[in-house]
Design a protein around this motif. Sequence first.
Motif, PDB file in Angstrom:
ATOM      1  N   THR A  49       0.836  -1.183   0.000  1.00 31.31           N
ATOM      2  CA  THR A  49       0.000   0.000   0.000  1.00 31.31           C
ATOM      3  C   THR A  49       0.882   1.248   0.000  1.00 31.31           C
ATOM      4  O   THR A  49       2.006   1.228   0.491  1.00 31.31           O
ATOM      5  N   LYS A  50       0.378   2.323  -0.544  1.00 26.47           N
ATOM      6  CA  LYS A  50       1.119   3.596  -0.533  1.00 26.47           C
ATOM      7  C   LYS A  50       0.873   4.373   0.763  1.00 26.47           C
ATOM      8  O   LYS A  50       1.414   5.446   0.964  1.00 26.47           O
ATOM      9  N   ASN A  51       0.074   3.804   1.668  1.00 34.03           N
ATOM     10  CA  ASN A  51      -0.199   4.416   2.961  1.00 34.03           C
ATOM     11  C   ASN A  51       1.023   4.248   3.852  1.00 34.03           C
ATOM     12  O   ASN A  51       1.255   3.172   4.402  1.00 34.03           O
ATOM     13  N   LYS A  52       1.812   5.270   3.989  1.00 33.03           N
ATOM     14  CA  LYS A  52       3.065   5.181   4.740  1.00 33.03           C
ATOM     15  C   LYS A  52       2.857   5.153   6.255  1.00 33.03           C
ATOM     16  O   LYS A  52       3.747   4.770   6.990  1.00 33.03           O
ATOM     17  N   LYS A  53       1.667   5.532   6.732  1.00 30.97           N
ATOM     18  CA  LYS A  53       1.402   5.475   8.169  1.00 30.97           C
ATOM     19  C   LYS A  53       1.146   4.046   8.634  1.00 30.97           C
ATOM     20  O   LYS A  53       1.366   3.712   9.778  1.00 30.97           O
ATOM     21  N   ASN A  54       0.636   3.208   7.727  1.00 33.27           N
ATOM     22  CA  ASN A  54       0.321   1.821   8.062  1.00 33.27           C
ATOM     23  C   ASN A  54       0.497   1.009   6.790  1.00 33.27           C
ATOM     24  O   ASN A  54      -0.349   1.064   5.908  1.00 33.27           O
ATOM     25  N   THR A  55       1.575   0.263   6.701  1.00 34.50           N
ATOM     26  CA  THR A  55       1.868  -0.440   5.451  1.00 34.50           C
ATOM     27  C   THR A  55       1.228  -1.834   5.361  1.00 34.50           C
ATOM     28  O   THR A  55       1.524  -2.574   4.425  1.00 34.50           O
ATOM     29  N   PHE A  56       0.341  -2.170   6.297  1.00 32.84           N
ATOM     30  CA  PHE A  56      -0.355  -3.453   6.182  1.00 32.84           C
ATOM     31  C   PHE A  56      -1.027  -3.535   4.819  1.00 32.84           C
ATOM     32  O   PHE A  56      -1.728  -2.609   4.401  1.00 32.84           O
ATOM     33  N   THR A  57      -0.797  -4.637   4.122  1.00 30.16           N
ATOM     34  CA  THR A  57      -1.370  -4.848   2.797  1.00 30.16           C
ATOM     35  C   THR A  57      -1.991  -6.233   2.734  1.00 30.16           C
ATOM     36  O   THR A  57      -1.389  -7.209   3.169  1.00 30.16           O
ATOM     37  N   ARG A  58      -3.183  -6.283   2.214  1.00 29.80           N
ATOM     38  CA  ARG A  58      -3.892  -7.549   1.967  1.00 29.80           C
ATOM     39  C   ARG A  58      -4.203  -7.564   0.482  1.00 29.80           C
ATOM     40  O   ARG A  58      -4.867  -6.654  -0.019  1.00 29.80           O
ATOM     41  N   LEU A  59      -3.709  -8.573  -0.230  1.00 27.94           N
ATOM     42  CA  LEU A  59      -3.862  -8.569  -1.678  1.00 27.94           C
ATOM     43  C   LEU A  59      -4.205  -9.951  -2.207  1.00 27.94           C
ATOM     44  O   LEU A  59      -3.608 -10.954  -1.809  1.00 27.94           O
ATOM     45  N   ASN A  60      -5.156  -9.974  -3.114  1.00 26.63           N
ATOM     46  CA  ASN A  60      -5.623 -11.193  -3.751  1.00 26.63           C
ATOM     47  C   ASN A  60      -4.572 -11.702  -4.735  1.00 26.63           C
ATOM     48  O   ASN A  60      -4.137 -10.958  -5.622  1.00 26.63           O
ATOM     49  N   ALA A  61      -4.165 -12.948  -4.599  1.00 23.20           N
ATOM     50  CA  ALA A  61      -3.180 -13.535  -5.521  1.00 23.20           C
ATOM     51  C   ALA A  61      -3.692 -13.545  -6.961  1.00 23.20           C
ATOM     52  O   ALA A  61      -2.904 -13.504  -7.905  1.00 23.20           O
ATOM     53  N   ASN A  62      -5.014 -13.542  -7.153  1.00 21.54           N
ATOM     54  CA  ASN A  62      -5.582 -13.511  -8.503  1.00 21.54           C
ATOM     55  C   ASN A  62      -5.253 -12.216  -9.230  1.00 21.54           C
ATOM     56  O   ASN A  62      -4.982 -12.228 -10.426  1.00 21.54           O
ATOM     57  N   ILE A  63      -5.256 -11.088  -8.522  1.00 21.63           N
ATOM     58  CA  ILE A  63      -4.948  -9.809  -9.179  1.00 21.63           C
ATOM     59  C   ILE A  63      -3.449  -9.726  -9.476  1.00 21.63           C
ATOM     60  O   ILE A  63      -3.031  -9.133 -10.466  1.00 21.63           O
ATOM     61  N   ILE A  64      -2.630 -10.351  -8.635  1.00 26.71           N
ATOM     62  CA  ILE A  64      -1.191 -10.404  -8.908  1.00 26.71           C
ATOM     63  C   ILE A  64      -0.943 -11.237 -10.172  1.00 26.71           C
ATOM     64  O   ILE A  64      -0.187 -10.826 -11.060  1.00 26.71           O
ATOM     65  N   ALA A  65      -1.595 -12.400 -10.269  1.00 26.13           N
ATOM     66  CA  ALA A  65      -1.445 -13.238 -11.464  1.00 26.13           C
ATOM     67  C   ALA A  65      -1.945 -12.504 -12.704  1.00 26.13           C
ATOM     68  O   ALA A  65      -1.322 -12.576 -13.771  1.00 26.13           O
ATOM     69  N   GLU A  66      -3.035 -11.782 -12.554  1.00 21.91           N
ATOM     70  CA  GLU A  66      -3.602 -11.072 -13.704  1.00 21.91           C
ATOM     71  C   GLU A  66      -2.681  -9.956 -14.208  1.00 21.91           C
ATOM     72  O   GLU A  66      -2.460  -9.826 -15.416  1.00 21.91           O
ATOM     73  N   VAL A  67      -2.132  -9.170 -13.305  1.00 20.86           N
ATOM     74  CA  VAL A  67      -1.247  -8.091 -13.759  1.00 20.86           C
ATOM     75  C   VAL A  67       0.020  -8.673 -14.384  1.00 20.86           C
ATOM     76  O   VAL A  67       0.566  -8.116 -15.346  1.00 20.86           O
ATOM     77  N   GLN A  68       0.490  -9.817 -13.895  1.00 17.00           N
ATOM     78  CA  GLN A  68       1.642 -10.464 -14.522  1.00 17.00           C
ATOM     79  C   GLN A  68       1.281 -10.942 -15.937  1.00 17.00           C
ATOM     80  O   GLN A  68       2.050 -10.747 -16.868  1.00 17.00           O
ATOM     81  N   ASP A  69       0.114 -11.537 -16.097  1.00 20.17           N
ATOM     82  CA  ASP A  69      -0.331 -11.968 -17.428  1.00 20.17           C
ATOM     83  C   ASP A  69      -0.404 -10.789 -18.395  1.00 20.17           C
ATOM     84  O   ASP A  69       0.059 -10.871 -19.538  1.00 20.17           O
ATOM     85  N   LEU A  70      -1.000  -9.687 -17.941  1.00 20.87           N
ATOM     86  CA  LEU A  70      -1.124  -8.497 -18.795  1.00 20.87           C
ATOM     87  C   LEU A  70       0.252  -7.908 -19.116  1.00 20.87           C
ATOM     88  O   LEU A  70       0.505  -7.477 -20.247  1.00 20.87           O
ATOM     89  N   ARG A  71       1.150  -7.917 -18.150  1.00 25.24           N
ATOM     90  CA  ARG A  71       2.510  -7.425 -18.371  1.00 25.24           C
ATOM     91  C   ARG A  71       3.227  -8.299 -19.407  1.00 25.24           C
ATOM     92  O   ARG A  71       3.948  -7.802 -20.258  1.00 25.24           O
ATOM     93  N   ASP A  72       3.027  -9.618 -19.343  1.00 22.20           N
ATOM     94  CA  ASP A  72       3.619 -10.527 -20.329  1.00 22.20           C
ATOM     95  C   ASP A  72       3.156 -10.171 -21.740  1.00 22.20           C
ATOM     96  O   ASP A  72       3.953 -10.147 -22.679  1.00 22.20           O
ATOM     97  N   ILE A  73       1.878  -9.893 -21.894  1.00 20.76           N
ATOM     98  CA  ILE A  73       1.327  -9.530 -23.197  1.00 20.76           C
ATOM     99  C   ILE A  73       1.868  -8.171 -23.642  1.00 20.76           C
ATOM    100  O   ILE A  73       2.262  -7.997 -24.801  1.00 20.76           O
ATOM    101  N   TYR A  74       1.902  -7.216 -22.719  1.00 22.03           N
ATOM    102  CA  TYR A  74       2.375  -5.863 -23.037  1.00 22.03           C
ATOM    103  C   TYR A  74       3.855  -5.876 -23.432  1.00 22.03           C
ATOM    104  O   TYR A  74       4.279  -5.154 -24.327  1.00 22.03           O
ATOM    105  N   GLY A  75       4.637  -6.671 -22.743  1.00 27.33           N
ATOM    106  CA  GLY A  75       6.042  -6.830 -23.090  1.00 27.33           C
ATOM    107  C   GLY A  75       6.983  -5.775 -22.548  1.00 27.33           C
ATOM    108  O   GLY A  75       8.142  -5.700 -22.957  1.00 27.33           O
TER     109      GLY A  75
END
Length: 151
Positions: A49-75
């Motif tokens: 998270t960009k919240n510097k007061k509290n950096t706790f981050t909860r993130l779905n592994a599906n969105i991580i996989a998706e952005v990696q897939d899109l990045r692969d296509i984008y190149g």
Amino acid sequence: MKSRKTKVIAILAIAIQNGIITDGDYLEFNLQSPNFQITKNFKLHEFLTKNKKNTFTRLNANIIAEVQDLRDIYGSGIGISSSYRSPAYNKSVNGATSSKHMLGDALDTYPIDGKIAAWKKTVRDNKKSGGIGYYRTFVHIDTGSTRNWNG
């Protein structure tokens, strides 16, 4: 090409091997968590998270996989300008009251090479489900219902 489910399982396994707490398909981490290669092109701390007061981050592994897939296509490199937001942080940045960022299901992304039109086209042509928001300097992607908008 690996299925999305296989990629998500791999992301969760790498996270667990590196001491990251998982809850279903979600990773929970902060600035003190180890930084390691979570996918081919992304390190874990890129998703903090960009919240510097509290950096706790909860993130779905599906969105991580998706952005990696899109990045692969984008190149080319993709940056993350926003990930998980606590409700208070979301309010402070004027986020939508029902923002998927507060669930850990969304990312705001931008092309490192500055070619925002090309990145928008890649996302538009290849993201078949979930939300897509097109903004002047970034593209919002999420795992929610299929919809798109211009911000």
